[in-house]
Design a protein around this motif. Structure first.
Motif, short mmCIF file in Angstrom:
data_model
loop_
_atom_site.label_atom_id
_atom_site.label_comp_id
_atom_site.label_asym_id
_atom_site.label_seq_id
_atom_site.Cartn_x
_atom_site.Cartn_y
_atom_site.Cartn_z
N LEU A 59 52.59 33.80 -7.38
CA LEU A 59 51.20 33.60 -6.98
C LEU A 59 51.05 33.66 -5.46
O LEU A 59 50.07 34.21 -4.95
CB LEU A 59 50.67 32.28 -7.52
N ALA A 60 52.02 33.12 -4.73
CA ALA A 60 51.98 33.20 -3.27
C ALA A 60 52.10 34.64 -2.80
O ALA A 60 51.41 35.07 -1.86
CB ALA A 60 53.10 32.35 -2.67
N PHE A 61 52.96 35.42 -3.46
CA PHE A 61 53.08 36.83 -3.12
C PHE A 61 51.78 37.58 -3.38
O PHE A 61 51.33 38.39 -2.56
CB PHE A 61 54.23 37.47 -3.91
N ALA A 62 51.14 37.30 -4.51
CA ALA A 62 49.88 37.95 -4.84
C ALA A 62 48.79 37.58 -3.83
O ALA A 62 48.00 38.43 -3.40
CB ALA A 62 49.44 37.58 -6.25
N ALA A 63 48.76 36.31 -3.44
CA ALA A 63 47.77 35.88 -2.43
C ALA A 63 48.03 36.55 -1.10
O ALA A 63 47.10 37.00 -0.43
CB ALA A 63 47.82 34.36 -2.28
N GLY A 64 49.29 36.65 -0.71
CA GLY A 64 49.63 37.33 0.54
C GLY A 64 49.25 38.80 0.51
O GLY A 64 48.75 39.34 1.50
N ALA A 65 49.47 39.45 -0.62
CA ALA A 65 49.09 40.85 -0.76
C ALA A 65 47.58 41.02 -0.63
O ALA A 65 47.10 41.95 0.01
CB ALA A 65 49.58 41.40 -2.09
N MET A 66 46.81 40.11 -1.22
CA MET A 66 45.36 40.20 -1.13
C MET A 66 44.87 39.95 0.29
O MET A 66 43.95 40.62 0.76
CB MET A 66 44.69 39.23 -2.10
N ILE A 67 45.48 39.00 0.98
CA ILE A 67 45.11 38.75 2.38
C ILE A 67 45.41 39.98 3.22
O ILE A 67 44.61 40.39 4.07
CB ILE A 67 45.82 37.50 2.92
N TYR A 68 46.56 40.61 2.98
CA TYR A 68 46.91 41.82 3.72
C TYR A 68 45.89 42.93 3.47
O TYR A 68 45.44 43.60 4.41
CB TYR A 68 48.31 42.31 3.33
N VAL A 69 45.49 43.13 2.22
CA VAL A 69 44.52 44.17 1.91
C VAL A 69 43.19 43.89 2.59
O VAL A 69 42.56 44.79 3.16
CB VAL A 69 44.33 44.29 0.38
N VAL A 70 42.76 42.63 2.58
CA VAL A 70 41.50 42.28 3.22
C VAL A 70 41.57 42.54 4.71
O VAL A 70 40.66 43.15 5.29
CB VAL A 70 41.13 40.80 2.94
N VAL A 71 42.64 42.13 5.35
CA VAL A 71 42.76 42.31 6.81
C VAL A 71 42.89 43.79 7.16
O VAL A 71 42.25 44.28 8.08
CB VAL A 71 43.95 41.50 7.35
#
Length: 106
Positions: A59-71
């Motif tokens: 879940l932390a990896f998925a959240a990090g991936a989503m933050i990266y995509v947003v940024v």
């Protein structure tokens, strides 16, 4: 899940129908494109006891991936210019410092 699967099936079926594939075959292909999700959900429910110890990391990896995509993709100023990775890296560094201070200071 059905709310998301219906448009997905339509997006698969409509171009196939436009290209001359029969209505029935287009419908079957659109339906088959959404069958994978309930099957995957069922398999995940069955295998959840195996994944429970590593679930927070996933879940932390998925959240990090989503933050990266947003940024990287949704904030256009971050990815302009020659040094486009500097903005993303500084955002990640700032987010890490903020989360560290949040945990340490309570």
């Amino acid at each position: 899940m059905a709310i998301q699967n219906f448009p997905e099936g339509a997006i698969i079926s409509m171009p196939l129908k436009t290209e001359g594939i029969s209505r029935r075959k287009s419908f079957v292909y659109g339906t088959l494109s959404g069958v994978v999700e309930p099957l995957g959900a069922f398999l995940m429910i069955v295998a959840s006891s195996l994944f429970l110890p590593v679930l927070p990391y996933f879940l932390a990896f998925a959240a990090g991936a989503m933050i990266y995509v947003v940024v990287e993709e949704l904030i256009p100023e971050m990815s302009q210019g020659v040094h486009s990775d500097i903005g993303t890296t500084m955002f990640a560094l700032g987010f890490t410092v903020m989360m560290t201070l949040d945990v340490v200071l309570g």
